[in-house]
Scaffold this active site. Structure first.
Site, short mmCIF file in Angstrom:
data_model
loop_
_atom_site.label_atom_id
_atom_site.label_comp_id
_atom_site.label_asym_id
_atom_site.label_seq_id
_atom_site.Cartn_x
_atom_site.Cartn_y
_atom_site.Cartn_z
N CYS A 87 4.86 3.72 21.84
CA CYS A 87 6.04 4.09 22.63
C CYS A 87 7.23 4.20 21.68
O CYS A 87 7.72 3.21 21.17
CB CYS A 87 6.29 3.02 23.68
SG CYS A 87 7.38 3.61 24.96
N GLN B 124 -7.60 0.50 3.67
CA GLN B 124 -8.43 -0.08 4.72
C GLN B 124 -9.87 -0.36 4.26
O GLN B 124 -10.65 -0.95 4.99
CB GLN B 124 -8.47 0.84 5.96
CG GLN B 124 -7.16 0.91 6.71
CD GLN B 124 -6.79 -0.40 7.41
OE1 GLN B 124 -7.62 -1.31 7.56
NE2 GLN B 124 -5.54 -0.49 7.84
N SER C 21 -3.96 -2.76 -0.62
CA SER C 21 -2.85 -3.56 -0.12
C SER C 21 -3.32 -4.97 0.21
O SER C 21 -4.35 -5.14 0.87
CB SER C 21 -2.29 -2.89 1.13
OG SER C 21 -1.32 -3.73 1.73
N GLY C 22 -2.54 -5.97 -0.21
CA GLY C 22 -2.94 -7.37 -0.05
C GLY C 22 -3.16 -7.79 1.40
O GLY C 22 -4.15 -8.44 1.72
N HIS C 23 -2.24 -7.39 2.29
CA HIS C 23 -2.29 -7.98 3.63
C HIS C 23 -3.42 -7.43 4.50
O HIS C 23 -3.59 -7.87 5.63
CB HIS C 23 -0.93 -7.88 4.34
CG HIS C 23 -0.53 -6.51 4.80
ND1 HIS C 23 -0.43 -6.20 6.14
CD2 HIS C 23 -0.19 -5.40 4.13
CE1 HIS C 23 -0.01 -4.95 6.27
NE2 HIS C 23 0.14 -4.43 5.06
N ASN D 298 -7.48 4.09 9.19
CA ASN D 298 -7.02 2.84 9.80
C ASN D 298 -7.20 2.81 11.31
O ASN D 298 -7.39 1.75 11.89
CB ASN D 298 -5.54 2.60 9.45
CG ASN D 298 -4.70 3.84 9.54
OD1 ASN D 298 -4.98 4.85 8.92
ND2 ASN D 298 -3.64 3.79 10.35
N THR E 251 10.58 -7.65 -11.57
CA THR E 251 9.96 -8.94 -11.83
C THR E 251 8.78 -9.14 -10.89
O THR E 251 8.87 -8.89 -9.70
CB THR E 251 11.00 -10.07 -11.65
OG1 THR E 251 12.07 -9.79 -12.56
CG2 THR E 251 10.41 -11.45 -11.96
N GLY F 121 0.82 -1.21 0.00
CA GLY F 121 0.00 0.00 0.00
C GLY F 121 0.86 1.26 0.00
O GLY F 121 0.55 2.25 -0.67
N THR F 122 1.95 1.21 0.73
CA THR F 122 2.84 2.38 0.82
C THR F 122 3.38 2.73 -0.57
O THR F 122 3.39 3.90 -0.97
CB THR F 122 4.00 2.09 1.79
OG1 THR F 122 3.44 1.76 3.06
CG2 THR F 122 4.94 3.27 1.93
N1 PLP Z 1 -2.68 3.21 4.07
C1 PLP Z 1 -3.41 2.82 5.12
C2 PLP Z 1 -4.70 3.51 5.40
C3 PLP Z 1 -2.97 1.78 5.93
O1 PLP Z 1 -3.71 1.40 6.98
C4 PLP Z 1 -1.75 1.14 5.62
C5 PLP Z 1 -1.21 0.08 6.49
O2 PLP Z 1 -1.53 0.00 7.66
C6 PLP Z 1 -1.02 1.59 4.51
C7 PLP Z 1 -1.52 2.62 3.76
C8 PLP Z 1 0.27 0.95 4.13
O3 PLP Z 1 0.08 -0.31 3.56
P1 PLP Z 1 1.28 -1.36 3.48
O4 PLP Z 1 1.48 -1.89 4.86
O5 PLP Z 1 0.82 -2.41 2.53
O6 PLP Z 1 2.46 -0.62 2.97
#
Ligand code: PLP
Length: 403
Positions: A324, A178, A198-200, A150, A236, A71-72
């Site tokens: 923290c 999210q 994002s997949g996870h 999130n 790749t 996602g980042t």
């Molecule tokens: N954007 C949001 C709203 C998220 O909650 C997250 C991950 O927590 C991300 C982006 C980043 O995704 P990734 O962990 O796949 O880089």
């Protein structure tokens, strides 16, 4: 001790069906989809099949989906593409409550001379569209606003914002990391230009994501190299994970409305019970526009991290609104932007559910949480100090209850 995993906005377990679909591509089918030979080349078709499943989940077309590593990367790519596509424009608009994937990238661009406007949110974590209208100008290269938060789960009025920006011909990106797989999203009814996922976060593995780019949108690749992803993202392909993401999207699409009802039922049961059993607890966020799986609760006069540690002893996983960092308690930028009082931020806990949670697990948390809160309020120095201040307040409901 069984783990009760209620931290699904941080990451989700890989669905067994997803893993089964992926395994052959980690074992015998290890070829490179760009190869000329059949052994590798056959994987190209599999990647395209996965692409079509991701596209279908959000109503997109096949070639509007670019696979990324997370996602980042999708967020960074969208923002960078916008500023490279409009080199004469130097203004970016986002919100104060974005994920660091957007927020810190915007801060990085601000250090390079871009002007960044961070829109505020109200006490419910909601945006005021007038605030956006006031700051749009000829210099605006991009508006990037998340679909759902999130931490609070609050859903922003993305369709309404997208309509406004379409009329003004201003590029619009939404971080839907999210939201995708949790609520229905259809880019045919949502005129965004770019959308990250994002997949996870939807039961695919970590390390795979996608960026939707509407046909006709100016686009500049962020990762430059080979010709993969039609020259829009080099490297790749992570074939197994891409196939996993495709399967996860297929599962999400199949069960979406049942899952929404199921999660909402469990979340509301948990939330209502804790609000009843724990004095001075409150919900953070707009309860009418929220992800079905998320609740963010504040328990005043207790430290969130202490709650997490106690929950952890019972095998219960959640998140807190304070992290923290280097020995100092850094309160959540989201809850701060919402104007949540200091004591409530420090006592905030996010529970985020998934299809794999059961009613028995929720019942267990309902049983344990009030005991933890009661104990910490009496034991923790932070809790005791604040509690004493509170006990001396004539307005205290709690005081009236115990006296
Ligand atoms: N954007 C949001 C709203 C998220 O909650 C997250 C991950 O927590 C991300 C982006 C980043 O995704 P990734 O962990 O796949 O880089």
């Amino acid at each position: 001790m069984n783990t009760i995993y209620l931290d699904n906005n941080a990451t989700t377990p890989v669905a067994p069906e997803v893993l089964d679909e992926m395994l052959p591509y980690l074992k015998e089918l290890y070829g490179n989809p760009s190869s000329m030979h059949t052994f590798g080349g056959q994987l190209h078709e599999k990647v395209e099949k996965a692409r079509s499943k991701v596209a279908q989940l959000i109503g997109a077309e096949l070639d509007e989906i670019i696979f990324t590593s997370c996602g980042t990367e999708s967020d960074n790519t969208a923002i960078m593409s916008a500023v490279e596509s409009f080199p004469n424009k130097r203004h970016i608009i986002t919100t104060r409550v974005e994920h660091p994937a957007v927020l810190n990238f915007c801060k990085h661009l601000a250090r390079k001379g871009f002007r960044v406007t961070y829109l505020p949110v109200n006490n419910y974590g909601q945006l005021n569209i007038d605030d956006l209208l006031k700051v749009l100008d000829e210099d605006t290269a991009l508006v990037s606003i998340m679909y759902a938060n999130n931490e609070s789960g609050v859903i922003f009025p993305i369709a309404e914002i997208a309509e406004i920006l379409k009329k003004r011909r201003i590029l619009f990106h939404t971080d839907a990391v999210q939201a995708v797989g949790k609520i229905p999203i259809d880019v045919n009814k949502l005129p965004v230009d770019m959308l990250s996922l994002s997949g996870h976060k939807l039961h695919a593995p970590k390390g795979v994501g996608a960026l939707y780019v509407r046909k006709g949108t100016r686009f500049h690749p962020y990762i430059i190299g080979g010709h993969q992803e039609r020259g829009r993202r080099a490297g790749t392909e992570n074939v197994a994970s891409i196939i996993g993401l495709g399967k996860a999207c297929e599962l999400a699409m199949k069960n979406l409305s049942d899952e929404i009802n199921y999660l909402k039922g469990l979340r509301d049961k948990l939330e209502n019970a804790l609000l009843k059993s724990c004095p001075d607890a409150s919900i953070n966020g707009d309860i009418n526009n929220r992800l079905p799986n998320t609740t963010n609760l504040s328990f005043e006069y207790v430290e969130g991290e202490a709650i997490l540690l106690r929950l952890n002893e019972y095998g219960i996983c959640a998140s807190s609104g304070s992290a923290c960092t280097s020995g100092s308690l850094e309160p959540s930028h989201v809850l701060r932007a919402m104007g949540v009082p200091f004591t409530a931020i420090h006592g905030s806990i996010r529970f985020s559910l998934s299809r794999y949670n059961t009613e028995a697990e929720i019942d267990r948390v309902i049983e344990i949480m009030p005991l933890i809160i009661k104990e910490l309020r009496l034991l923790s120095p932070f809790g005791r100090d604040k509690l004493e201040q509170f006990l001396h307040s004539p307005k205290s409901k709690f005081l009236r209850k115990i006296s």
